[in-house]
Design a protein around this motif. Structure first.
Motif, mmCIF file in Angstrom:
data_model
loop_
_atom_site.group_PDB
_atom_site.id
_atom_site.type_symbol
_atom_site.label_atom_id
_atom_site.label_comp_id
_atom_site.label_asym_id
_atom_site.label_seq_id
_atom_site.Cartn_x
_atom_site.Cartn_y
_atom_site.Cartn_z
ATOM 1 N N PRO A 572 0.813 -1.221 0.000
ATOM 2 C CA PRO A 572 0.000 0.000 0.000
ATOM 3 C C PRO A 572 0.847 1.272 0.000
ATOM 4 O O PRO A 572 2.062 1.219 0.163
ATOM 5 N N ARG A 574 2.177 5.271 -1.164
ATOM 6 C CA ARG A 574 2.623 6.041 -2.341
ATOM 7 C C ARG A 574 4.138 6.098 -2.438
ATOM 8 O O ARG A 574 4.687 6.988 -3.064
ATOM 9 N N SER A 634 9.336 4.105 12.182
ATOM 10 C CA SER A 634 8.780 3.169 13.150
ATOM 11 C C SER A 634 7.397 2.809 12.646
ATOM 12 O O SER A 634 6.520 3.662 12.580
ATOM 13 N N ALA A 635 7.222 1.600 12.231
ATOM 14 C CA ALA A 635 5.917 1.195 11.687
ATOM 15 C C ALA A 635 5.726 -0.302 11.874
ATOM 16 O O ALA A 635 6.687 -1.063 11.849
ATOM 17 N N ASP A 636 4.482 -0.675 12.063
ATOM 18 C CA ASP A 636 4.147 -2.100 12.091
ATOM 19 C C ASP A 636 3.623 -2.507 10.727
ATOM 20 O O ASP A 636 3.001 -1.697 10.032
ATOM 21 N N ILE A 637 3.906 -3.738 10.390
ATOM 22 C CA ILE A 637 3.395 -4.262 9.121
ATOM 23 C C ILE A 637 2.699 -5.584 9.379
ATOM 24 O O ILE A 637 3.168 -6.404 10.175
ATOM 25 N N PHE A 654 -0.309 -4.548 5.030
ATOM 26 C CA PHE A 654 -0.966 -3.421 5.688
ATOM 27 C C PHE A 654 0.101 -2.732 6.526
ATOM 28 O O PHE A 654 0.852 -3.405 7.239
ATOM 29 N N VAL A 655 0.136 -1.415 6.417
ATOM 30 C CA VAL A 655 1.158 -0.669 7.148
ATOM 31 C C VAL A 655 0.461 0.318 8.065
ATOM 32 O O VAL A 655 -0.442 1.036 7.615
ATOM 33 N N ASP A 656 0.830 0.342 9.333
ATOM 34 C CA ASP A 656 0.296 1.443 10.143
ATOM 35 C C ASP A 656 1.249 2.607 9.923
ATOM 36 O O ASP A 656 2.337 2.437 9.369
ATOM 37 N N ASN A 657 0.847 3.795 10.258
ATOM 38 C CA ASN A 657 1.751 4.923 10.082
ATOM 39 C C ASN A 657 2.198 5.086 8.624
ATOM 40 O O ASN A 657 3.370 5.311 8.337
ATOM 41 N N GLN A 658 1.231 4.966 7.727
ATOM 42 C CA GLN A 658 1.554 4.892 6.297
ATOM 43 C C GLN A 658 2.315 6.109 5.764
ATOM 44 O O GLN A 658 3.314 5.963 5.063
ATOM 45 N N ARG A 659 1.855 7.300 6.122
ATOM 46 C CA ARG A 659 2.506 8.487 5.572
ATOM 47 C C ARG A 659 3.959 8.584 6.003
ATOM 48 O O ARG A 659 4.843 8.886 5.200
ATOM 49 N N ASP A 662 5.914 6.092 4.088
ATOM 50 C CA ASP A 662 6.148 6.511 2.699
ATOM 51 C C ASP A 662 7.205 7.604 2.608
ATOM 52 O O ASP A 662 8.054 7.602 1.717
#
Ligand SMILES: Cc1ncc(COP(=O)(O)O)c(C=O)c1O
Lengths: 683, 134
Positions: A572, A574, A634-637, A654-659, A662
């Motif tokens: 997911p 950009r 720092s993100a969970d996947i 699925f990624v939390d903290n997507q922005r 990216d």
């Protein structure tokens, strides 16, 4: 024990027949009979609910058993199968169920050969192995990782080396006695060139023989206490050609599981039955020979005088007793023990006070302590005579260059004239080991040889540490998966008699400090092993676990095997990682890019593995930082794999903290592309 | 009901609570230490702790969905030793001046003995979430 299934027809000696698609019941009956035969017990004595290890099933037999099941069921099985499903009952249930559901998962149908007959001419550039190798190289060129291979050295590698016009302390060369670069050794080589030229221009059998060959062989035989010796142009080739030539399909070759690649190659070439025994497990070897000796014409035991990755030494005296008891031959590869072990460097035989004639095949290399290139076999006069006239790697190969033979001969002479070199090496090794332990470094089982590993326990950290040490003026090579297990990833130090106490002290202080820092900075790194396989875990979970291991060890071939040809990964967001990645190549490139765009600083911590009949779910946290900036990730996947026939057909991430993710990956991609442009791409 | 079934039940009910603003049901699974994480630069993002804050989050989330006439449906649940994974889809028909909503995500819930220790909501398209529901 369960009664035998009536649909099972007995086959030689009462072992029930087993076919692809066999039921749990059929598999169970087959296993009972098989274990009974293997352990020389009656089938009635085998309890299907008792762990197989209770019957004395060792790792060798477990592997053999999995192999036989693979052949009979025509499926590929997980290598850990017998450990994951420890009882006959569990194993049979697992295999039978998977077959009945038509959902083989970890058990996949054997790969069918796909003829490559596209219209274009075949090119090695299209080969999966070639492509995966290139991908792995791209990973190694990430800054902060740094390619630890093919470092170009300018001068003589002793206690120091000159790399990129910089002098560094050197622990990456097996110049144990400092004889490569010794003036007498160099002079002997030059003198031989002046006298005989740079090549003998023929096989020795024809007219390539020179006096220096004969003198060298006599010196080698005397050194190890054998009647005669024969030299070959390469150490690796010596093992391959000797084993390949001397043993055949009626024979058995048993070898320590950590044996060198050249022994494996030779054993395979011979066509003999090959069985590894657990590292240094002589009781296991004894039990194995007790069971198997009777099935083979000749049996050969192969060990190393010093194990090249761990630096430990086998109990040669016990091995000699064991081989005599079982009427077996014994071969000892002295690549890393000649010049190192024994009071005067005569090797592991001297170390244990073993009579040289009690070892049937002494093998060694000229490339380590003896400062040259080539290998030798030493043994009885009759054996060497036979090899001299028949060994393919000898008679169909050019004679050893005179300069190499003369260098090795001179090295033996210097070693004997200056035994203090060996003594000093022993002192340095002792110092290195005791200081390493004082610093709390894990040196594994290394015990007084010139090889001392410092176990880091993670492939990437080992590579990183090697890079950091290089920056600080210390050259030591990492040894990583698949040469050793991921949690055994290490730096391998070769100690030389030339090393000063100061160099050793400084090096170990630096290693301890930098390793500590690395562990702190990358805390939470790759804790893959926090989630251990459980005996009843779903096969899809095993597959996900193996995939995750493949990712953290950069094992692209392993990842590649898990992917269906038309696999699709949906990522997911950009960033340059986003999109639908279709097909095996695109997905493997995606993995490589995930690593590149996080600039080699990616650390993952597996939090959970879940599975159902058609899916596996992986959940992990990621951290990374962009060097020279404040940018941190720092993100969970959560990754959801859809599986079919034991292959991944689709994955959704699925990624939390997507922005934030990216932003980091976009900057990281820019950074790495600039870096790669600056270094001119990979080699 | 075995342990796994009850875990699945908890995860499913959590999502249904999200869909239907049923904070009361969800609160039954929570205690003061329970955390509900929805990270990122999206509406309602944050780390919501304890029944009161989680309850508010659930009501706000449901309000967000209903303001767009969106439905949340549970698509797939996989239980595991610690976590339960539940995938969902959010859809809404096109309305005057607005394109239809079509996005998904998953909820990873750590359940122990029928209790939610923590939950994380992850989206497959955070940008669309913000655009369509923000
Ligand atoms: C145990 C062992 N045997 C054989 C060899 C092959 O010797 P060479 O490098 O001289 O070809 C090596 C080389 O590293 C080795 O470690």
């Amino acid at each position: 024990m369960n009664a035998q299934d009536t649909s099972v027809s007995p086959q030689d000696g009462g072992t029930p027949e087993l076919r692809p698609g066999g039921s749990a019941q059929q598999i169970e009956s087959w296993l009972v009979q098989r274990i009974a035969t293997l352990m020389q017990r009656s089938a009635q004595e085998i309890d299907v609910k008792v762990p197989l290890t209770r019957y004395g099933l060792d790792s060798v037999e477990a592997v053999t058993l999995s192999g036989d099941l693979e052949d009979l069921l025509e499926r590929r099985l997980a290598s850990t199968l017998v450990w994951d499903y420890p009882t006959i009952s569990q194993l049979a249930q697992h295999l039978g169920q998977a077959a009945a559901q038509g959902n083989p998962n970890v058990i996949t149908n054997r790969v069918r050969v796909e003829p490559r007959t596209t219209s274009a001419a075949p090119s090695f550039a299209d080969d999966d192995d070639v492509k995966n190798n290139s991908r792995r190289l791209r990973l190694l060129d990430v800054p902060g990782v740094g390619n630890p291979y093919f470092r170009r050295c300018e001068g003589i590698n002793g206690d120091r080396a000159v790399i990129g016009q910089r002098e560094v302390v050197n622990f990456a060369s097996y110049n144990y006695l400092g004889l490569s670069g010794h003036p007498d050794v160099s002079a002997a080589a030059k003198d031989a060139i002046d006298r005989y030229g740079t090549s003998v221009s023929a096989s020795r059998l024809i007219s390539g023989e020179r006096p220096v060959h004969v003198e060298l062989e006599a010196a080698l035989a005397k050194l190890v206490g054998a009647e005669d010796a024969l030299v070959y142009v390469g150490g690796h080739a010596t093992n391959v050609t000797t084993l390949g030539h001397m043993f055949g399909p009626q024979d058995l070759i048993v070898y320590d599981e950590l044996i060198h690649d050249s022994v494996l190659g030779g054993a395979e070439l011979s066509g003999a039955t090959r069985l590894p025994f657990r590292h240094q497990d002589l009781a296991g070897l004894d039990a194995l020979l007790t069971r198997r000796r009777g099935d083979h014409a000749n049996v050969l035991i192969v060990v190393e005088g010093v194990y090249s990755a761990d630096g430990d030494v086998p109990d040669l005296a016990a091995l000699v007793a064991l081989k005599k008891r079982h009427r077996a031959f014994l071969m000892v590869d002295e690549a890393h023990s000649l010049g190192v072990l024994g009071k005067t460097g005569r090797g592991v035989g001297e170390h244990f006070g073993v009579d040289g004639r009690d070892v049937d095949l002494w093998m060694g290399t000229l490339s380590k302590s003896l400062a040259s290139c080539g290998g030798y076999i030493a043994g009885s006069r009759k054996l060497v005579e036979y090899l001299r006239y028949t060994s393919p790697g000898f008679i169909y190969s050019v004679g050893m260059p005179p300069s190499n033979a003369a260098a090795a001969l001179a090295a033996i002479q210097v070693m004997q004239r200056e035994p203090e070199r060996v003594t000093r090496l022993h002192e340095r090794v002792k110092l290195f080991l005791s200081l390493a332990r004082e610093h709390g470094l894990d040196t594994g089982t290394s015990s007084g040889s010139g090889v001392v590993p410092v176990i880091v326990g993670d492939t990437l950290q080992a590579i990183r540490l090697s890079g950091i040490l290089m920056d600080q003026g210390i050259n030591v090579a990492p040894m990583i998966y698949p040469a050793v297990a991921n949690d055994g990833a290490r730096l391998r130090f070769f100690i030389s008699s030339l090393h000063t106490e100061e160099q050793i002290r400084h090096t170990l202080e630096t290693v301890a400090r930098e390793l500590g820092r690395l562990k702190r900075d990358f805390s939470g790194s790759f804790e893959v092993m926090t989630l251990k396989a459980s005996p009843d875990e779903h096969p899809n979970m095993t597959l996900a676990r193996e995939g995750f291991d493949g990712f953290v060890t950069l094992d692209l071939p392993a990842l590649s095997r898990q992917l269906a040809p038309d696999v699709v990964y949906h990522f997911p967001g950009r960033s340059p990682l986003a999109g639908a990645h279709k097909g095996k190549d695109a997905v493997l490139d995606f993995f490589v890019n995930a690593f590149r765009y996080t600039v080699g600083t990616l650390n993952v911590r597996l939090k959970e593995l879940l599975a159902d009949a058609n899916h596996a779910v992986l959940y992990w946290s990621n951290t990374a930082h962009l060097p020279g900036t404040d940018l941190r990730l720092s993100a969970d996947i959560c990754e959801v794999l859809t599986l079919k026939d034991g292959k991944v057909v689709e994955a959704h991430w699925f990624v939390d903290n997507q922005r934030a993710f990216d932003e980091f990956v976009t900057q990281g991609a820019r950074f790495i592309e600039a870096h790669e442009a600056a270094i001119g791409g990979t080699r | 009901m075995n342990a796994l079934q009850s875990q699945v039940e908890v995860a499913r009910r959590s999502l249904e609570a999200l869909a239907g603003a049923d904070a009361a049901t969800l609160s039954g699974y929570l205690d003061d230490a329970s955390v509900f994480r929805f990270r990122g630069d999206v509406p309602l993002a944050g780390e919501h702790k304890g029944p009161e804050h989680v309850g508010r989050f659930v009501r706000d989330f449901a309000a967000l969905l209903s303001s767009r006439g969106a439905r949340l449906e549970v698509a797939h649940v996989v239980p595991g030793p610690e976590h339960v994974y539940a995938r969902f889809r959010v859809t809404a028909p096109a309305s005057p001046g607005r394109a239809p909503v079509e996005l998904g995500g998953c909820l990873m819930t750590r359940v122990r003995e029928g209790h939610i220790l923590e939950s994380s909501l992850l989206l497959d398209d955070a940008y669309a979430f913000q655009r369509d529901l923000g």
